[in-house]
Design a protein around this motif. Structure first.
Motif, short mmCIF file in Angstrom:
data_model
loop_
_atom_site.label_atom_id
_atom_site.label_comp_id
_atom_site.label_asym_id
_atom_site.label_seq_id
_atom_site.Cartn_x
_atom_site.Cartn_y
_atom_site.Cartn_z
N ILE A 86 0.81 -1.22 0.00
CA ILE A 86 0.00 0.00 0.00
C ILE A 86 0.85 1.27 0.00
N GLU A 87 1.96 1.27 0.75
CA GLU A 87 2.77 2.49 0.84
C GLU A 87 3.50 2.80 -0.46
N GLU A 88 3.64 1.80 -1.33
CA GLU A 88 4.24 2.02 -2.64
C GLU A 88 3.23 2.61 -3.63
N ALA A 89 1.96 2.24 -3.47
CA ALA A 89 0.97 2.53 -4.50
C ALA A 89 0.17 3.80 -4.26
N LEU A 90 -0.08 4.14 -2.99
CA LEU A 90 -1.04 5.20 -2.69
C LEU A 90 -0.33 6.52 -2.41
N PRO A 91 -0.48 7.53 -3.29
CA PRO A 91 0.11 8.84 -3.03
C PRO A 91 -0.51 9.50 -1.80
N THR A 92 0.29 10.31 -1.14
CA THR A 92 -0.17 10.93 0.11
C THR A 92 -1.38 11.83 -0.10
N ASP A 93 -1.43 12.55 -1.22
CA ASP A 93 -2.58 13.46 -1.43
C ASP A 93 -3.89 12.68 -1.53
N LEU A 94 -3.87 11.52 -2.21
CA LEU A 94 -5.08 10.71 -2.31
C LEU A 94 -5.41 10.06 -0.97
N PHE A 95 -4.39 9.66 -0.23
CA PHE A 95 -4.60 9.11 1.11
C PHE A 95 -5.29 10.13 2.00
N GLN A 96 -4.78 11.34 2.01
CA GLN A 96 -5.37 12.38 2.84
C GLN A 96 -6.80 12.70 2.41
N GLN A 97 -7.02 12.72 1.11
CA GLN A 97 -8.36 13.01 0.58
C GLN A 97 -9.38 11.99 1.07
N THR A 98 -9.05 10.71 0.93
CA THR A 98 -10.02 9.68 1.31
C THR A 98 -10.21 9.59 2.82
N MET A 99 -9.17 9.87 3.59
CA MET A 99 -9.33 9.88 5.04
C MET A 99 -10.24 11.03 5.48
N GLN A 100 -10.08 12.18 4.87
CA GLN A 100 -10.94 13.32 5.19
C GLN A 100 -12.39 13.03 4.85
N GLU A 101 -12.62 12.35 3.73
CA GLU A 101 -13.98 11.99 3.34
C GLU A 101 -14.64 11.08 4.37
N ARG A 102 -13.84 10.32 5.09
CA ARG A 102 -14.36 9.38 6.08
C ARG A 102 -14.29 9.92 7.51
N GLY A 103 -13.90 11.16 7.65
CA GLY A 103 -13.85 11.77 8.97
C GLY A 103 -12.73 11.26 9.85
N ILE A 104 -11.71 10.66 9.23
CA ILE A 104 -10.56 10.16 9.99
C ILE A 104 -9.60 11.31 10.25
N GLN A 105 -9.29 11.55 11.49
CA GLN A 105 -8.37 12.62 11.87
C GLN A 105 -7.01 12.04 12.24
N ILE A 106 -6.01 12.47 11.51
CA ILE A 106 -4.63 12.06 11.79
C ILE A 106 -3.89 13.27 12.31
N GLN A 107 -3.41 13.17 13.53
CA GLN A 107 -2.66 14.27 14.13
C GLN A 107 -1.20 14.17 13.72
N SER A 108 -0.65 15.25 13.21
CA SER A 108 0.74 15.21 12.73
C SER A 108 1.51 16.39 13.28
N GLU A 109 2.81 16.18 13.52
CA GLU A 109 3.70 17.27 13.95
C GLU A 109 5.11 17.03 13.44
N LEU A 110 5.79 18.11 13.17
CA LEU A 110 7.16 18.05 12.69
C LEU A 110 8.03 18.86 13.63
N GLU A 111 9.09 18.22 14.15
CA GLU A 111 10.00 18.89 15.08
C GLU A 111 11.39 18.96 14.48
N LEU A 112 12.04 20.12 14.57
CA LEU A 112 13.41 20.31 14.12
C LEU A 112 14.27 20.69 15.33
N SER A 113 15.50 20.22 15.33
CA SER A 113 16.44 20.58 16.39
C SER A 113 17.84 20.66 15.83
N ASP A 114 18.71 21.28 16.58
CA ASP A 114 20.11 21.41 16.15
C ASP A 114 20.93 20.22 16.59
N GLY A 115 20.33 19.30 17.37
CA GLY A 115 21.08 18.17 17.92
C GLY A 115 21.37 17.11 16.89
#
Length: 371
Positions: free
Chosen positions: A342-371
């Protein structure tokens, strides 16, 4: 023309959840196939006029061929996949019919991957390991990997509450996964680990909190390092109530491997476990939580991309994962001849689109550090 979808194992908990998702999001005519005519008829009546039940066994090759030939898409939900070969996919390729499955056992995934060139030649798109885990979980990893310039380490963990709303097949899958050591991708090389070993306490979102997770033999352990240029892939699983983790760990640690390779033993453990969850589900619920963490570098800095998902019903969320892939195939938005995780075939934009249509909420965060 109206699309026709055949769901093998469609009268099971996951298969019927896939059918329910397709009724909600597509106009397709759906045939759910299984061996229990009473249950199948009840499900088809409940899901509406676009769903019918057909009774046959997968061992009945002629009936299977005929059902596949009448479909535009076949969805294989008839587990446990530990016991399956690639014959359904082979018949789909011969008939020129696209294929999706909810496979969750590495041996099966390896078997169907052998048909990659045949599927590509036939123009058949086959996408494996859909569902919730593997499935939505793998797409969450892809989303996190794409946030980094240099992904290095994937840590994917899941927790299921009680039975997860699924049937005894899920229990069988758990105990079948304890049968033998398996290889994982660690520090740029394949290393052998024991199932349900290396306990780790992970902080999951509410209502789960800290839960023990353990190594578990899943297809992601080899499909993720094959797909993404990382040095380490960790895949761990746990359950709540937490005493189920201890019971499973005890079986993995103390029971002789020979016993775990005996079908009567697996059946005994599966039915006892299912009986127990029938009692505790009322307290624990039947939900699922997934946590994907990818670490590496972004813009020259150490970075971490973290995604989490919580859903109150594991079986229904599995239906969302597989149903969304089927929806995209039927609409023509997803067309990739060959056999793909599945991770090879399904582009992220289509994944996000279909999850939103189904009311699935995925919480995401990106952290950067100098370490």
């Amino acid at each position: 023309m109206i699309d026709r979808v055949l769901i093998l194992g469609g009268s099971g908990r996951v298969g019927s959840s896939v059918a329910a998702d397709l009724v909600q999001h597509t106009p397709a005519l759906i045939t759910i196939a299984g061996r229990n005519s009473t249950v199948g008829a009840q499900i088809s009546d409940r899901l509406g006029t676009n769903v019918q039940f057909q009774s046959f066994d997968l061992a009945d090759v002629e009936s299977l061929k005929s059902a596949i030939a009448a479909a535009n898409l076949v969805i294989h939900c008839a587990g446990p996949f530990h016991y399956r070969d690639g014959s359904v996919l082979k018949l789909c390729i011969e008939a020129g019919v696209n294929y999706v499955d909810v496979s969750d056992h590495p041996s099966y995934t390896r078997k169907v991957m052998e048909y990659k060139s045949a599927a590509e030649t036939a123009g058949v798109t086959a996408i494996v390991n859909t569902g919730i885990f593997p499935g939505i979980s793998n797409s969450m990893v892809r989303q996190d990997v794409e946030q980094l310039d240099e992904p290095e380490r994937i840590h994917l963990s899941y927790v299921v509450a009680g039975s997860g709303g699924a049937g005894v097949t899920v229990m069988r899958t758990t105990f079948l996964g304890l049968q033998r050591p398996f290889e994982v991708w660690m520090d740029g090389k394949w290393q052998e680990v024991k199932p349900y070993s290396d306990r780790e306490i992970i902080q999951f979102p509410a209502p789960y909190g800290p839960v023990d997770v353990y190594w578990f033999d899943v297809p992601e352990a080899f499909t993720l390092p094959s797909t993404f240029p990382v040095k380490t892939v960790i895949t761990k699983f746990g359950t709540v109530p937490r005493f189920y983790n201890f019971l499973t760990w005890s079986v993995a640690r103390w029971w002789h491997p020979w016993l775990l390779r005996q079908t009567p033993v697996i059946e005994f453990l599966s039915y006892v476990s299912h009986f127990m969850t029938d009692v505790t589900d009322r307290l624990s619920g039947i939900g699922v939580v997934i946590r994907s963490e990818v670490t590496g570098k972004k813009a020259g800095k150490a970075a971490r991309s973290l995604s989490t998902l919580v859903h109150p019903n594991t079986a229904i969320s599995a239906g969302y994962g597989t149903g969304s892939v089927a929806q995209l195939l039927l609409s023509g938005q997803l067309n990739k001849p060959g056999v793909w995780a599945i991770e090879e075939a399904l582009p992220t934009d289509l994944f996000q689109q279909t999850m939103q249509e189904r009311g699935i909420q995925i919480q995401s965060e990106l952290e950067l550090s100098d370490g």
